[in-house]
Design a protein around this motif. Structure first.
Motif, PDB file in Angstrom:
ATOM      1  N   GLN A  36       6.809   9.632  -0.574  1.00 20.69           N
ATOM      2  CA  GLN A  36       5.376   9.458  -0.818  1.00 20.69           C
ATOM      3  C   GLN A  36       4.663  10.808  -0.834  1.00 20.69           C
ATOM      4  O   GLN A  36       3.782  11.035  -1.654  1.00 20.69           O
ATOM      5  CB  GLN A  36       4.751   8.552   0.244  1.00 20.69           C
ATOM      6  CG  GLN A  36       3.259   8.331   0.074  1.00 20.69           C
ATOM      7  CD  GLN A  36       2.876   7.673  -1.232  1.00 20.69           C
ATOM      8  OE1 GLN A  36       3.539   6.767  -1.692  1.00 20.69           O
ATOM      9  NE2 GLN A  36       1.806   8.136  -1.844  1.00 20.69           N
ATOM     10  N   GLU A  37       5.053  11.710   0.065  1.00 23.68           N
ATOM     11  CA  GLU A  37       4.403  13.020   0.122  1.00 23.68           C
ATOM     12  C   GLU A  37       4.729  13.874  -1.100  1.00 23.68           C
ATOM     13  O   GLU A  37       3.944  14.747  -1.475  1.00 23.68           O
ATOM     14  CB  GLU A  37       4.810  13.743   1.408  1.00 23.68           C
ATOM     15  CG  GLU A  37       4.160  13.139   2.632  1.00 23.68           C
ATOM     16  CD  GLU A  37       4.655  13.732   3.930  1.00 23.68           C
ATOM     17  OE1 GLU A  37       5.609  14.542   3.917  1.00 23.68           O
ATOM     18  OE2 GLU A  37       4.086  13.374   4.972  1.00 23.68           O
ATOM     19  N   ARG A  42       4.839  12.853  -4.093  1.00 21.97           N
ATOM     20  CA  ARG A  42       4.069  12.388  -5.242  1.00 21.97           C
ATOM     21  C   ARG A  42       2.752  13.138  -5.347  1.00 21.97           C
ATOM     22  O   ARG A  42       2.100  13.403  -4.354  1.00 21.97           O
ATOM     23  CB  ARG A  42       3.794  10.892  -5.135  1.00 21.97           C
ATOM     24  CG  ARG A  42       5.071  10.116  -5.281  1.00 21.97           C
ATOM     25  CD  ARG A  42       4.763   8.648  -5.354  1.00 21.97           C
ATOM     26  NE  ARG A  42       5.984   8.032  -5.832  1.00 21.97           N
ATOM     27  CZ  ARG A  42       6.055   7.213  -6.854  1.00 21.97           C
ATOM     28  NH1 ARG A  42       4.971   6.870  -7.487  1.00 21.97           N
ATOM     29  NH2 ARG A  42       7.205   6.710  -7.227  1.00 21.97           N
ATOM     30  N   ARG A  54       1.191   5.818  -5.584  1.00 25.51           N
ATOM     31  CA  ARG A  54       1.897   5.493  -4.353  1.00 25.51           C
ATOM     32  C   ARG A  54       3.233   4.860  -4.682  1.00 25.51           C
ATOM     33  O   ARG A  54       3.474   4.415  -5.805  1.00 25.51           O
ATOM     34  CB  ARG A  54       1.056   4.559  -3.501  1.00 25.51           C
ATOM     35  CG  ARG A  54       0.705   3.286  -4.221  1.00 25.51           C
ATOM     36  CD  ARG A  54      -0.164   2.398  -3.365  1.00 25.51           C
ATOM     37  NE  ARG A  54      -0.662   1.328  -4.204  1.00 25.51           N
ATOM     38  CZ  ARG A  54      -1.808   0.738  -4.041  1.00 25.51           C
ATOM     39  NH1 ARG A  54      -2.589   1.113  -3.070  1.00 25.51           N
ATOM     40  NH2 ARG A  54      -2.189  -0.219  -4.828  1.00 25.51           N
ATOM     41  N   LEU A  55       4.080   4.784  -3.701  1.00 26.82           N
ATOM     42  CA  LEU A  55       5.384   4.146  -3.882  1.00 26.82           C
ATOM     43  C   LEU A  55       5.189   2.651  -4.067  1.00 26.82           C
ATOM     44  O   LEU A  55       4.355   2.037  -3.400  1.00 26.82           O
ATOM     45  CB  LEU A  55       6.266   4.361  -2.655  1.00 26.82           C
ATOM     46  CG  LEU A  55       6.858   5.737  -2.453  1.00 26.82           C
ATOM     47  CD1 LEU A  55       7.646   5.769  -1.156  1.00 26.82           C
ATOM     48  CD2 LEU A  55       7.751   6.117  -3.595  1.00 26.82           C
ATOM     49  N   THR A  56       5.981   2.075  -4.919  1.00 28.42           N
ATOM     50  CA  THR A  56       5.966   0.631  -5.091  1.00 28.42           C
ATOM     51  C   THR A  56       7.175   0.052  -4.385  1.00 28.42           C
ATOM     52  O   THR A  56       8.085   0.785  -3.973  1.00 28.42           O
ATOM     53  CB  THR A  56       6.014   0.261  -6.584  1.00 28.42           C
ATOM     54  OG1 THR A  56       7.259   0.723  -7.122  1.00 28.42           O
ATOM     55  CG2 THR A  56       4.842   0.851  -7.349  1.00 28.42           C
ATOM     56  N   TRP A  94       2.099  -2.135   4.437  1.00 29.63           N
ATOM     57  CA  TRP A  94       1.982  -2.029   2.996  1.00 29.63           C
ATOM     58  C   TRP A  94       0.541  -1.771   2.592  1.00 29.63           C
ATOM     59  O   TRP A  94       0.215  -1.632   1.444  1.00 29.63           O
ATOM     60  CB  TRP A  94       2.530  -3.293   2.316  1.00 29.63           C
ATOM     61  CG  TRP A  94       2.962  -2.988   0.930  1.00 29.63           C
ATOM     62  CD1 TRP A  94       2.432  -3.471  -0.226  1.00 29.63           C
ATOM     63  CD2 TRP A  94       3.988  -2.087   0.516  1.00 29.63           C
ATOM     64  NE1 TRP A  94       3.063  -2.941  -1.305  1.00 29.63           N
ATOM     65  CE2 TRP A  94       4.030  -2.082  -0.878  1.00 29.63           C
ATOM     66  CE3 TRP A  94       4.871  -1.263   1.188  1.00 29.63           C
ATOM     67  CZ2 TRP A  94       4.909  -1.313  -1.607  1.00 29.63           C
ATOM     68  CZ3 TRP A  94       5.755  -0.514   0.465  1.00 29.63           C
ATOM     69  CH2 TRP A  94       5.762  -0.542  -0.915  1.00 29.63           C
ATOM     70  N   THR A 121      -2.167   0.696   2.011  1.00 28.82           N
ATOM     71  CA  THR A 121      -2.101   2.130   1.771  1.00 28.82           C
ATOM     72  C   THR A 121      -3.492   2.697   1.537  1.00 28.82           C
ATOM     73  O   THR A 121      -4.423   1.976   1.177  1.00 28.82           O
ATOM     74  CB  THR A 121      -1.245   2.439   0.528  1.00 28.82           C
ATOM     75  OG1 THR A 121      -1.836   1.794  -0.596  1.00 28.82           O
ATOM     76  CG2 THR A 121       0.171   1.958   0.715  1.00 28.82           C
ATOM     77  N   ARG A 162      -6.234   5.016  -0.478  1.00 27.06           N
ATOM     78  CA  ARG A 162      -6.494   5.174  -1.895  1.00 27.06           C
ATOM     79  C   ARG A 162      -5.652   6.329  -2.430  1.00 27.06           C
ATOM     80  O   ARG A 162      -5.522   7.374  -1.802  1.00 27.06           O
ATOM     81  CB  ARG A 162      -7.977   5.463  -2.104  1.00 27.06           C
ATOM     82  CG  ARG A 162      -8.373   5.503  -3.555  1.00 27.06           C
ATOM     83  CD  ARG A 162      -9.835   5.736  -3.689  1.00 27.06           C
ATOM     84  NE  ARG A 162     -10.540   4.589  -3.142  1.00 27.06           N
ATOM     85  CZ  ARG A 162     -11.852   4.503  -3.104  1.00 27.06           C
ATOM     86  NH1 ARG A 162     -12.595   5.475  -3.544  1.00 27.06           N
ATOM     87  NH2 ARG A 162     -12.426   3.447  -2.597  1.00 27.06           N
ATOM     88  N   SER A 163      -5.083   6.141  -3.584  1.00 26.41           N
ATOM     89  CA  SER A 163      -4.217   7.184  -4.140  1.00 26.41           C
ATOM     90  C   SER A 163      -5.049   8.388  -4.580  1.00 26.41           C
ATOM     91  O   SER A 163      -6.232   8.278  -4.866  1.00 26.41           O
ATOM     92  CB  SER A 163      -3.426   6.629  -5.323  1.00 26.41           C
ATOM     93  OG  SER A 163      -4.299   6.187  -6.329  1.00 26.41           O
TER      94      SER A 163
END
Length: 176
Positions: A104-105, A107, A111-113, A146, A148, A150-151
């Motif tokens: 995740q970091e 990216r 976010r990861l799915t 799950w 998360t 905000r991207s």
């Protein structure tokens, strides 16, 4: 688990009605059992109580005996039942969690799915789930939510955002 020894608890030891109204346990059966114990405390017989709850009188007798022998905790709460063992070994839980955090970091945005996590589990930990949605209980067990944040947009400028937050505070800059 150590064997419990009977202690002969009396129905007068608790205010079951008050406990039923304040019970925070999410299972409805817990409250129902407290209401049944309250009615037993009031002097009603299991044969009178059972039809009100759609139960057999023997069920009421068993509840009363469990309370009498082992107390309130053993009488009203269900024992934890064993489930299927996790496909991911317990010793790998921490490494799996760390791997998800690292991914995740890395990216820049988004976010990861579940599909991404499914791939990590299959390729790096040799754990194959039928569907990616089967990973949610595993994520819960390892302490990941799950929900998360905000991207981040790949072109976002954190310094500019911080400067904006410091400069334009409601009530301080005249902007409301």
């Amino acid at each position: 688990m150590p064997k419990l020894t009977p202690k002969n608890h009396q129905l007068t030891e608790h205010d079951f009605l008050k406990l039923a109204k304040t019970e925070s346990h999410p299972r409805a059966r817990t409250r129902t059992r407290l209401f049944i114990l309250h009615q037993l405390q009031q002097g009603q017989t299991p044969e009178e109580i059972a039809p009100r709850f759609g139960l057999h009188p023997l069920t009421i007798h068993i509840l009363r005996r469990k309370y009498w022998e082992f107390g309130i905790e053993q009488a009203i709460y269900d024992k934890q039942r064993p489930g299927r063992n996790s496909k991911l070994k317990p010793q790998d839980h921490q490494a799996f969690k760390q791997r998800i955090i690292e991914e995740q970091e890395k990216r820049e945005g988004g976010r990861l799915t579940a599909e991404d996590i499914h791939t990590i589990a299959a390729q790096e930990f040799n754990v194959h789930y039928k569907h990616s949605s089967c990973l949610y209980p595993l994520l819960h067990r390892i302490g990941m939510s799950w929900i998360t944040a905000r991207s981040r947009h790949p072109q976002a400028d954190p310094q500019a955002q911080d400067a904006f937050k410091k400069l334009y505070r409601p009530g301080k800059s005249g902007i409301t």
